[in-house]
Design an enzyme around this catalytic site. Structure first.
Site, mmCIF file in Angstrom:
data_model
loop_
_atom_site.group_PDB
_atom_site.id
_atom_site.type_symbol
_atom_site.label_atom_id
_atom_site.label_comp_id
_atom_site.label_asym_id
_atom_site.label_seq_id
_atom_site.Cartn_x
_atom_site.Cartn_y
_atom_site.Cartn_z
ATOM 1 N N SER A 212 0.824 -1.204 0.000
ATOM 2 C CA SER A 212 0.000 0.000 0.000
ATOM 3 C C SER A 212 0.859 1.254 0.000
ATOM 4 C CB SER A 212 -0.914 0.016 1.233
ATOM 5 O OG SER A 212 -1.789 -1.091 1.224
ATOM 6 N N LYS A 237 -10.098 -1.030 12.511
ATOM 7 C CA LYS A 237 -10.302 0.305 11.960
ATOM 8 C C LYS A 237 -11.299 0.260 10.797
ATOM 9 C CE LYS A 237 -7.719 4.313 10.236
ATOM 10 N NZ LYS A 237 -6.375 4.819 9.855
ATOM 11 N N ASP A 238 -11.150 -0.739 9.926
ATOM 12 C CA ASP A 238 -12.092 -0.915 8.819
ATOM 13 C C ASP A 238 -13.489 -1.210 9.335
ATOM 14 O OD1 ASP A 238 -10.554 -0.380 6.616
ATOM 15 O OD2 ASP A 238 -9.933 -2.455 6.291
#
Length: 399
Positions: A212, A237-238
């Site tokens: 990423s 977090k997602d």
């Protein structure tokens, strides 16, 4: 555990999950803009599930299509809910796509070594556009019918083979039962599973190959740099972000389901009655405005196609060695102007060409100005590195 061990000896399930999900090394400084990728995948799954359910009751027939949609809405248990989730889900998907692409544009996620990752993402964008266009015809309302008529007529502008190509796409000389049948077939089978599904798998494979990008534009060393395993840090977090987004999504589903639907599309398709103003869905409006800004039909189609194709050229157009616009003051300003201009193109596309904007300028003239600014951004990208005083991140970002 014995069963899992037996499976692992024959199929590396645990190894795959560890390498590509739980243990995938992720830069520790990712902000919430990176959550839109996972959110996009979530909404895609929702679209597939609701689409399969709707296909059980839908009739891909010009005489029955509109009535079958009304049957789903009025007679099928919770049919209204499934249809509103599916219709609002299309808006959610394109909102996530535009934010996802904007983040990539701002932080330079198209630069080496992620060129192929960017191109595959653009192919996904094009596939979703085709999927949404074909799905928009299925309710067989007035705006669906005439929107499909306008778009399919664009293919007739292709030199030499244009008229035959338009007939081949429609399956007839005009949008009709054959068009509806083949659009339904492509919308429910080939595109969501064979094309979009395959492209998403390839996109994720390429992502896990190169890693990423991050807000600093610095490639962290996966072995010694500031990276964290995807689980549990980024999974939680997602999950939080998806829960928040889904709450907003359900607000529209239950309290404002027609926010992104044209009222005229609640009328059955009538080839003898043209709507006063044909407007595509909001996510097509900027490109529709570019199409209308050129007075020539072929020229407008070329400009609209070029507005998407130029995105594939970004890895070559942007010659600066620095990825993130955070350290490039001129590019940062140009990107924000580009974003505002893109929204302005959407505003132009939603208004009739003979209308007057809130600035007192005719919409058609405003569209020409916004179109020029759109392409000017890509013309300036190769030039600005020569006189831009870019800043270099001071911190090495390594442990």
């Amino acid at each position: 555990m014995a069963l899992l061990d037996w499976i692992d000896k024959r199929l590396p399930v645990t190894e795959f999950v560890q390498k590509h999900v739980t243990g995938y090394p992720t830069p520790s400084n990712l902000n919430y803009l990176w959550n839109f990728g996972s959110l996009l995948g979530t909404f895609f799954v929702i679209q597939v599930i609701t689409g399969v359910w709707l296909a059980m009751y839908y009739k891909p027939d010009a005489n029955l299509a509109f009535g079958s949609v009304q049957h789903i809405m009025r007679d099928v248990n919770y049919g209204w809910l499934i249809r509103y989730i599916h219709a609002t889900g299309a808006t959610a998907i394109f909102f996530c796509i535009y934010v996802h692409m904007s983040r990539g544009l701002y932080y330079g996620s198209y630069k080496s070594p992620r060129e192929l990752l960017w191109w595959i993402g653009l192919l996904i964008f094009l596939a979703f556009m085709a999927e949404a266009f074909m799905g928009y015809l299925l309710p067989w309302g007035q705006m669906s019918f005439w929107g499909a008529t306008v778009i399919t007529n664009l293919f007739s502008t292709v030199p030499f083979i244009g008229p035959e190509l338009a007939i081949w796409i429609r399956g007839d000389f005009a949008v009709g039962d054959a068009t509806l049948s083949r659009f339904y077939s492509f919308h429910t089978t080939i595109f969501p599973f064979a094309i979009i599904g395959a492209l998403i798998v390839i996109h994720l494979t390429a992502l896990h190959r190169v890693g990423s990008n991050n807000p600093e534009g610095v490639d962290f060393d996966k072995k010694g740099g500031r990276v964290l395993p995807f689980a549990p840090y980024f999974i939680t977090k997602d999950a939080w972000f998806i829960s928040l987004a889904f709450t907003i999504f359900l607000y529209f589903v239950f309290f404002w389901p027609d926010a992104f639907m044209e009222p005229v599309n609640n009328e059955p398709a009538n080839p003898l009655k043209t709507p006063l103003h044909i407007v595509p869905e909001w996510y097509f409006l900027p490109f529709y405005a570019i199409l209308r800004s050129i007075p020539n039909k072929l020229g407008g189609a070329i400009a609209m196609g070029a507005s998407i194709f130029v995105l594939f050229l970004l890895p070559w157009l942007d010659r600066s060695p620095i990825k993130s616009a955070r350290y490039r003051p001129i590019k940062r300003v140009l990107v924000f102007i580009f974003f505002i201009n893109f929204i302005g193109l959407g505003y132009v596309g939603m208004n009739p060409p003979d209308a007057v904007s809130f600035l007192g300028v005719k919409i058609v003239s405003l569209g020409v100005v916004f179109t020029i600014i759109y392409f000017l951004f890509f013309c300036l990208l190769p030039v600005i590195p020569y006189f831009e005083r870019a800043k270099i991140p001071e911190e090495d970002y390594r442990d």
